[in-house]
Design an enzyme around this catalytic site. Structure first.
Site, PDB file in Angstrom:
ATOM      1  N   SER A  66       0.789  -0.745  -0.401  1.00  0.00           N
ATOM      2  CA  SER A  66       0.194  -0.240  -0.292  1.00  0.00           C
ATOM      3  C   SER A  66       1.029   1.361  -0.163  1.00  0.00           C
ATOM      4  CB  SER A  66      -0.500   0.103   0.979  1.00  0.00           C
ATOM      5  OG  SER A  66      -1.711  -0.978   1.261  1.00  0.00           O
TER       6      SER A  66
HETATM    7  N1  SAH Z   1       0.395  -5.047   4.220  1.00  0.00           N
HETATM    8  C1  SAH Z   1       0.798  -5.520   2.980  1.00  0.00           C
HETATM    9  C2  SAH Z   1      -0.398  -5.689   2.038  1.00  0.00           C
HETATM   10  C3  SAH Z   1      -0.126  -6.529   1.303  1.00  0.00           C
HETATM   11  S1  SAH Z   1      -1.638  -6.714   0.369  1.00  0.00           S
HETATM   12  C4  SAH Z   1       1.643  -4.656   2.040  1.00  0.00           C
HETATM   13  O1  SAH Z   1       2.141  -3.094   2.148  1.00  0.00           O
HETATM   14  O2  SAH Z   1       2.394  -5.306   1.616  1.00  0.00           O
HETATM   15  C5  SAH Z   1      -2.787  -7.987   1.202  1.00  0.00           C
HETATM   16  C6  SAH Z   1      -2.328  -9.047   1.528  1.00  0.00           C
HETATM   17  O3  SAH Z   1      -3.004  -9.313   2.230  1.00  0.00           O
HETATM   18  C7  SAH Z   1      -1.719 -10.106   0.614  1.00  0.00           C
HETATM   19  O4  SAH Z   1      -0.342 -10.389   0.313  1.00  0.00           O
HETATM   20  C8  SAH Z   1      -2.785 -10.971   0.458  1.00  0.00           C
HETATM   21  O5  SAH Z   1      -1.835 -12.540  -0.004  1.00  0.00           O
HETATM   22  C9  SAH Z   1      -3.084 -11.146   1.870  1.00  0.00           C
HETATM   23  N2  SAH Z   1      -4.809 -11.931   2.038  1.00  0.00           N
HETATM   24  C10 SAH Z   1      -5.705 -11.363   0.806  1.00  0.00           C
HETATM   25  N3  SAH Z   1      -6.585 -12.444   2.119  1.00  0.00           N
HETATM   26  C11 SAH Z   1      -5.652 -12.675   2.893  1.00  0.00           C
HETATM   27  C12 SAH Z   1      -6.308 -14.233   3.592  1.00  0.00           C
HETATM   28  N4  SAH Z   1      -7.240 -14.538   4.591  1.00  0.00           N
HETATM   29  N5  SAH Z   1      -5.383 -13.871   4.758  1.00  0.00           N
HETATM   30  C13 SAH Z   1      -3.962 -13.714   4.532  1.00  0.00           C
HETATM   31  N6  SAH Z   1      -3.774 -13.129   4.164  1.00  0.00           N
HETATM   32  C14 SAH Z   1      -4.607 -12.458   2.854  1.00  0.00           C
END
Ligand code: SAH
Length: 218
Positions: A66
Site C-alpha cells: 500500500s
Molecule cells: N500490508 C501489506 C499489504 C499487502 S496486500 C503490504 O503493504 O505489503 C494484502 C495482502 O493480504 C496480500 O499479501 C494478500 O495475499 C493478503 N491476504 C488476502 N487475504 C488474506 C487472508 N484471508 N489471510 C491472510 N492474508 C490474506
C-alpha cells in the site's frame, strides 16, 4: 532498529516523512517508525527506485504494497503506545509488519501466499525486526493461540468484519479494516466496548480482496 541504512535512501526517506506530515500524519511515533524502516528492501528490485514515493507498488502474486500514507494513517488509528499485542492480516511485503513492530510490543502476522511470506521473513530479519511472528494461512480466522489482541489491522478489503476477528479483539481494542466491495472500500475503525463493535468511517480506499472463510471466495 539497526537498519541496513544506505545513505542514498536516507534523504529520500526523510522527504517521505515530510510528505506524510503534509498529508496530516501527526503521531510522532508513527513518523519516527517511517523514518526508521527501510521501505526499499521490502519492495522488488525493479521498483526500488520508487520505494520512497507515496505510491502503492506491485510486490508479486498480484498483490500490492500500500501507499506509505495509507499505512501511516492505519497504524496511527491504532494509537499504539509500545505495550500492545497486535494482529496483522495480510503480511504482503512485510513493510507494515515492520512499522507495527516499531510501535507495539508484539506483532502476529498472517499471510495466505507462501511465496510472499517466504520473501518477507528474511527481509524482516535483515531489518533487525525481532518481535514478529509470521503464520501461513487464512487470516479471516485470526490467530486464536495468541488472542486477544489490543489491535488488529486487516490489509485487504472485506465484505464485513470476519467474526473470528471480532472475537479475538480485546475489550477496548481497535480493529482497522477496509469494508466494501471487491474494488472499493471504506477504511473502518471498530472499537470493542462491552463486547460490541463501535464503528467509525475513516477514508475511502482500494485494497486487494481479503480471500478466505470470513472474507471473499477465492
Ligand atoms: N500490508 C501489506 C499489504 C499487502 S496486500 C503490504 O503493504 O505489503 C494484502 C495482502 O493480504 C496480500 O499479501 C494478500 O495475499 C493478503 N491476504 C488476502 N487475504 C488474506 C487472508 N484471508 N489471510 C491472510 N492474508 C490474506
Amino acid at each position: 532498529m539497526a537498519s541496513p541504512v544506505e545513505p542514498e535512501f536516507r534523504g529520500a526517506r526523510r522527504r517521505l516523512v515530510e510528505t506524510l506530515q503534509d498529508k496530516g500524519i501527526r503521531d510522532l511515533a508513527v513518523l519516527r517508525a517511517v523514518d526508521m524502516v527501510p521501505r526499499h528492501i521490502f519492495v522488488p528490485e525493479t521498483v526500488r527506485h520508487r520505494a520512497y514515493e507515496d505510491s502503492a507498488l506491485p510486490i508479486g502474486n498480484g498483490q500490492t504494497i500500500s501507499q506509505p500514507s495509507v499505512h501511516a494513517r492505519s497504524v496511527e488509528h491504532l494509537q499504539l503506545t509500545g505495550k500492545e499485542k497486535v494482529l496483522e492480516i495480510g503480511t504482503g511485503s512485510g513493510y507494515q509488519t515492520a512499522l507495527l513492530a516499531e510501535l507495539a510490543a508484539q506483532v502476529f502476522s498472517v499471510e495466505r501466499y507462501r511465496e510472499l511470506l517466504d520473501r518477507a521473513r528474511p527481509i524482516l530479519q535483515q531489518a533487525n525486526v525481532r518481535n514478529v511472528s509470521l503464520s501461513l494461512g487464512d487470516g479471516t480466522l485470526g490467530w486464536r493461540e495468541y488472542a486477544p489482541y489490543d489491535g488488529i489491522v486487516v490489509s485487504a478489503g472485506a465484505p464485513h468484519v470476519p467474526p473470528a476477528l471480532k472475537e479475538q479483539l480485546a475489550e477496548g481494542g481497535r480493529l482497522l479494516i477496509p469494508i466494501g466491495d471487491r474494488e472499493e472500500q471504506m477504511l473502518t475503525l471498530f472499537t470493542k466496548r462491552g463486547g460490541r463493535l463501535e464503528r467509525r468511517d475513516i477514508t475511502p480506499v482500494r485494497f486487494v480482496p481479503l480471500i478466505g472463510a470470513g472474507g471473499w471466495p477465492g
